[in-house]
Design an enzyme around this catalytic site. Structure first.
Site, PDB file in Angstrom:
ATOM      1  N   ARG A 240       0.876  -1.174   0.000  1.00 45.89           N
ATOM      2  CA  ARG A 240       0.000   0.000   0.000  1.00 45.89           C
ATOM      3  C   ARG A 240       0.911   1.221   0.000  1.00 45.89           C
ATOM      4  O   ARG A 240       2.002   1.197   0.592  1.00 45.89           O
ATOM      5  CB  ARG A 240      -0.879   0.031   1.261  1.00 45.89           C
ATOM      6  CG  ARG A 240      -2.044  -0.941   1.237  1.00 45.89           C
ATOM      7  CD  ARG A 240      -3.129  -0.543   0.223  1.00 45.89           C
ATOM      8  NE  ARG A 240      -4.269  -1.437   0.220  1.00 45.89           N
ATOM      9  CZ  ARG A 240      -4.426  -2.473  -0.599  1.00 45.89           C
ATOM     10  NH1 ARG A 240      -3.490  -2.773  -1.491  1.00 45.89           N
ATOM     11  NH2 ARG A 240      -5.531  -3.221  -0.539  1.00 45.89           N
ATOM     12  N   GLU A 269      -4.135   7.792  -4.052  1.00 41.73           N
ATOM     13  CA  GLU A 269      -4.356   7.193  -5.370  1.00 41.73           C
ATOM     14  C   GLU A 269      -5.639   7.784  -5.940  1.00 41.73           C
ATOM     15  O   GLU A 269      -6.614   7.912  -5.196  1.00 41.73           O
ATOM     16  CB  GLU A 269      -4.502   5.673  -5.262  1.00 41.73           C
ATOM     17  CG  GLU A 269      -3.196   4.996  -4.969  1.00 41.73           C
ATOM     18  CD  GLU A 269      -3.309   3.483  -4.846  1.00 41.73           C
ATOM     19  OE1 GLU A 269      -4.402   2.940  -5.123  1.00 41.73           O
ATOM     20  OE2 GLU A 269      -2.320   2.856  -4.465  1.00 41.73           O
ATOM     21  N   HIS A 288      -1.953   0.760  -9.538  1.00 41.51           N
ATOM     22  CA  HIS A 288      -2.550  -0.216  -8.605  1.00 41.51           C
ATOM     23  C   HIS A 288      -3.245  -1.345  -9.388  1.00 41.51           C
ATOM     24  O   HIS A 288      -4.452  -1.561  -9.242  1.00 41.51           O
ATOM     25  CB  HIS A 288      -3.528   0.468  -7.648  1.00 41.51           C
ATOM     26  CG  HIS A 288      -3.790  -0.336  -6.400  1.00 41.51           C
ATOM     27  ND1 HIS A 288      -4.025   0.224  -5.170  1.00 41.51           N
ATOM     28  CD2 HIS A 288      -3.858  -1.682  -6.198  1.00 41.51           C
ATOM     29  CE1 HIS A 288      -4.235  -0.719  -4.271  1.00 41.51           C
ATOM     30  NE2 HIS A 288      -4.138  -1.904  -4.870  1.00 41.51           N
TER      31      HIS A 288
HETATM   32  C1  DGY Z   1      -5.732  -6.018  -2.957  1.00 36.65           C
HETATM   33  O1  DGY Z   1      -6.304  -7.061  -3.248  1.00 36.65           O
HETATM   34  O2  DGY Z   1      -5.556  -5.659  -1.790  1.00 36.65           O
HETATM   35  C2  DGY Z   1      -5.264  -5.178  -4.089  1.00 36.65           C
HETATM   36  O3  DGY Z   1      -4.317  -4.257  -3.676  1.00 36.65           O
HETATM   37  C3  DGY Z   1      -6.439  -4.478  -4.721  1.00 36.65           C
HETATM   38  O4  DGY Z   1      -6.943  -3.509  -3.838  1.00 36.65           O
END
Ligand code: DGY
Length: 329
Positions: A240, A269, A288
């Site tokens: 993240r 984001e 992402h």
């Molecule tokens: C997750 O599955 O956590 C990916 O980052 C998509 O949000």
């Protein structure tokens, strides 16, 4: 009897997901591909029995305290940092996620990013389109090797372990550091326990982040951590954005404290177009899309839809993050 009401919070899902939900529920599809504003999520929490959000849609205490009707949030993601879990549990809102089906897609993307930076794939592509390939001269795009290099993994869950498996095929040494030591995975994958974060940072040629975002990991990579990395080191962030202090990342890249970074996530984001990181040639960035192969995208949506239907029809629910919430239904 009234059918349970489910909010599909985007309009871009595979039609089979809406069709499946519609067999059991009244489905409201939000006609937008954008994160709903907070006030809309707040309002819908009092009107719906189930939400199918993306893992970036913030469902905070204020929303959850208005969730008089809401029984289940089925994140279409494995990360669940978008939901205030203690409040959800207290208010009887079950949270589910999508583990077990996206590790391979995410591990592939980790290597796509790593190699994109190491072998200058995105930068050379950009340069060609800008008219900079005028002579046979490889020197502007000399890259880094992967074989015999050390791949450090922070967060050794399903995705981290799949990355380790791929690294073996690249003849890399793998070290890791994680909340939990995993001796079985070490034996199976030939990964070494780094012992502490400092060793991981010092020894990695490529440092790949695969941890969840928690109070412990928020901002865990900052100026001091970049200073411990090798000057030839490369950061790959698949976790993240908020795991890395973004200003510190900019400064580390700008001053060549590390060689480069390849990131699939950032904070906020989407990244703002005038973010200074986008001026740097030693950054590779993707929007992402770590889990976003077409097949995995749909499988995650279906998994979330199944959780909603199970929860609202009294069937056993899989992939519960806070099963205790059911006691408060
Ligand atoms: C997750 O599955 O956590 C990916 O980052 C998509 O949000």
């Amino acid at each position: 009897m009234a059918r349970p009401k489910v909010w599909l919070m985007r309009n871009y899902h595979d039609p089979q997901i809406e069709a499946y939900l519609s067999e059991h529920c009244e489905v409201i599809v939000r006609q937008s591909n954008v994160t709903p504003p907070h006030e809309e999520i707040f309002k819908m929490a009092a009107e719906c029995d189930g939400f199918l959000p993306e893992g970036i849609d913030i469902i905070d205490a204020e929303v959850l305290n208005n969730a008089s009707r809401l029984k289940i949030i089925a994140d279409r993601s494995v990360g669940t940092d978008n939901v205030d879990i203690p409040v959800a549990t207290r208010n009887g809102v079950l949270l589910t996620n999508t583990p077990g089906i996206l590790q391979d897609a995410c591990a592939d993307m980790t290597f796509a990013l790593l190699l994109s930076f190491a072998r200058q794939v995105t930068r050379s592509d950009r340069d060609i389109r800008a008219g900079k390939w005028t002579v046979f001269d490889q020197t502007p795009w000399l890259g880094l090797d992967t074989y015999n290099k050390t791949l450090g993994i922070f967060g050794f869950g399903g995705i981290g372990q799949k990355v380790a498996k791929r690294a073996a095929g690249f003849d890399m040494r793998v070290i890791y550091y994680s909340r939990t030591r995993r001796p079985e995975a070490e034996a199976e994958l030939g990964a070494e326990w780094a012992g502490d974060m400092e060793t991981l940072l010092r020894e990695s040629d490529y440092l790949c982040l695969h941890c969840p975002l928690t109070d412990e990991t928020r901002g865990v990579i900052g100026e001091a951590e970049f200073a411990l990395m090798k000057p030839s080191g490369v950061l790959v962030n698949m976790a993240r954005g908020a795991v890395v202090q973004q200003q510190a990342l900019y400064e580390a890249l700008e001053a060549n404290v590390i060689a480069g970074a390849a990131i699939d996530v950032c904070d906020p984001e989407p990244m703002l177009i005038d973010d200074p990181l986008l001026t740097l040639d030693n950054l590779v960035i993707t929007p992402h899309i770590g889990s976003a192969s077409a097949a995995t995208f749909t499988a995650m949506g279906m998994m979330a839809a199944r959780s909603i239907v199970a929860a609202l029809t009294g069937e056993p629910v899989k992939n519960m993050v806070n099963p205790e919430a059911m006691a408060n239904w």
